[in-house]
Write a protein that holds these residues in place. Structure first.
Motif, short mmCIF file in Angstrom:
data_model
loop_
_atom_site.label_atom_id
_atom_site.label_comp_id
_atom_site.label_asym_id
_atom_site.label_seq_id
_atom_site.Cartn_x
_atom_site.Cartn_y
_atom_site.Cartn_z
N ARG A 162 48.40 -47.64 73.90
CA ARG A 162 48.19 -48.86 73.11
C ARG A 162 46.99 -48.68 72.19
NH1 ARG A 162 53.03 -49.43 75.22
NH2 ARG A 162 52.98 -49.86 77.46
N ARG A 163 47.07 -49.27 71.02
CA ARG A 163 46.02 -49.14 70.02
C ARG A 163 45.68 -50.50 69.40
NH1 ARG A 163 46.32 -44.82 72.04
NH2 ARG A 163 46.27 -42.76 71.07
N LEU A 164 44.42 -50.66 69.05
CA LEU A 164 43.96 -51.81 68.29
C LEU A 164 43.07 -51.31 67.16
CD1 LEU A 164 42.80 -54.29 71.12
CD2 LEU A 164 45.03 -54.24 69.95
N LYS A 165 43.15 -51.96 66.00
CA LYS A 165 42.26 -51.61 64.89
C LYS A 165 41.85 -52.88 64.15
CE LYS A 165 43.61 -49.35 61.09
NZ LYS A 165 43.96 -48.21 60.19
N PHE A 166 40.55 -53.03 63.95
CA PHE A 166 39.99 -54.14 63.19
C PHE A 166 39.30 -53.55 61.96
CE2 PHE A 166 40.04 -55.31 67.64
CZ PHE A 166 40.47 -56.63 67.66
N TYR A 170 51.33 -52.57 70.96
CA TYR A 170 51.17 -53.10 72.30
C TYR A 170 52.50 -53.13 73.05
CZ TYR A 170 52.44 -57.16 69.42
OH TYR A 170 53.03 -57.99 68.52
N GLN A 171 52.41 -53.39 74.32
CA GLN A 171 53.57 -53.41 75.22
C GLN A 171 54.51 -54.55 74.84
OE1 GLN A 171 52.46 -53.72 79.28
NE2 GLN A 171 54.50 -53.39 80.09
N PRO A 172 55.83 -54.33 74.91
CA PRO A 172 56.77 -55.39 74.57
C PRO A 172 56.49 -56.67 75.36
CG PRO A 172 57.93 -53.32 74.84
CD PRO A 172 56.51 -53.08 75.26
N GLY A 173 56.49 -57.78 74.64
CA GLY A 173 56.27 -59.07 75.28
C GLY A 173 54.82 -59.47 75.38
N ALA A 174 53.89 -58.56 75.17
CA ALA A 174 52.47 -58.89 75.31
C ALA A 174 51.99 -59.75 74.14
CB ALA A 174 51.63 -57.62 75.39
#
Length: 212
Positions: free
Chosen positions: A97-101, A194-198
């Motif tokens: 999973r990855r996040l970027k701001f 992200y994970q499906p449904g999250a």
């Protein structure tokens, strides 16, 4: 917490510092506020020290670069950052999973008279890690856009086949929100794989502060 406050006054500066060890997370925190010799910094130091947090609150940790403030889930680790003139970026990782701001300065120069939707689509049209469809969205009272789709690439395709064979939701979900804050003349983006449904994109966006 075990907490110690230190005062200092010298010919060149005056200072207040604080150090504590958190019983919850075990972190040791050290902070210091400096001022000119003639300044009374006690009130400022108190405001700074009491606003600090040393561990996640309600599952999210606050991150900040200068006045760029966002929140990431506590199980996401900081993977990298960029601090450039007119551009700030924070990247987080949790497994796949990855996040970027991101925050861009001088937004009107970047947009060149076009809307933020046009800019965001051009920025992402050639990306290879995700496919998406766009829709307009208001963010923090500003014109914006949202891209929604799924991860792609060989590993993602194999994952979709495997999960589809088991009757599960296929593939990681991709989401990106972008908006222009004219009050501060900046562009903001929040991107998540992200994970499906999250579907955490909405909450991540709501925690980013633009014009205060």
């Amino acid at each position: 917490e075990a907490m110690y406050v230190v005062n200092a006054a010298m010919a060149t500066f005056t200072a207040q510092g604080i150090i504590w060890v958190c019983r919850t997370c075990g972190r040791t925190v050290i902070a210091q506020v400096l001022g000119a010799p003639w300044e009374r910094i006690e009130e400022l130091a108190r405001a700074v020290f009491t606003s600090m947090e040393d561990h996640a609150q309600e599952g999210f940790e606050t991150w900040a670069l200068f006045d760029f403030i966002c929140k990431a889930p506590k199980d996401y680790a900081l993977e990298g950052q960029k601090l450039l003139a007119g551009y700030l970026e924070l990247n987080f990782k949790h497994g796949k999973r990855r996040l970027k701001f991101t925050r861009w300065g001088l937004a009107e120069r970047i947009l060149q008279g076009e809307g933020v939707a046009h800019w965001a689509e051009l920025e992402n049209v050639k990306r290879r890690d995700a496919s998406w469809e766009s829709q307009p969205r208001e963010v923090h009272g500003h014109a914006g856009i949202e891209l929604r789709g799924r991860a792609k690439g060989v590993p993602a395709r194999l994952q979709r086949v495997f999960r589809g064979a088991l009757g599960l939701v296929a593939g990681d979900e991709f989401g990106l929100a972008a908006w222009h804050c004219p009050q501060v003349n900046r562009l903001y983006t929040v991107e998540a794989l992200y994970q499906p449904g999250a579907d955490m994109l909405g909450q991540l966006v709501s925690e980013v502060q633009c014009h205060g």
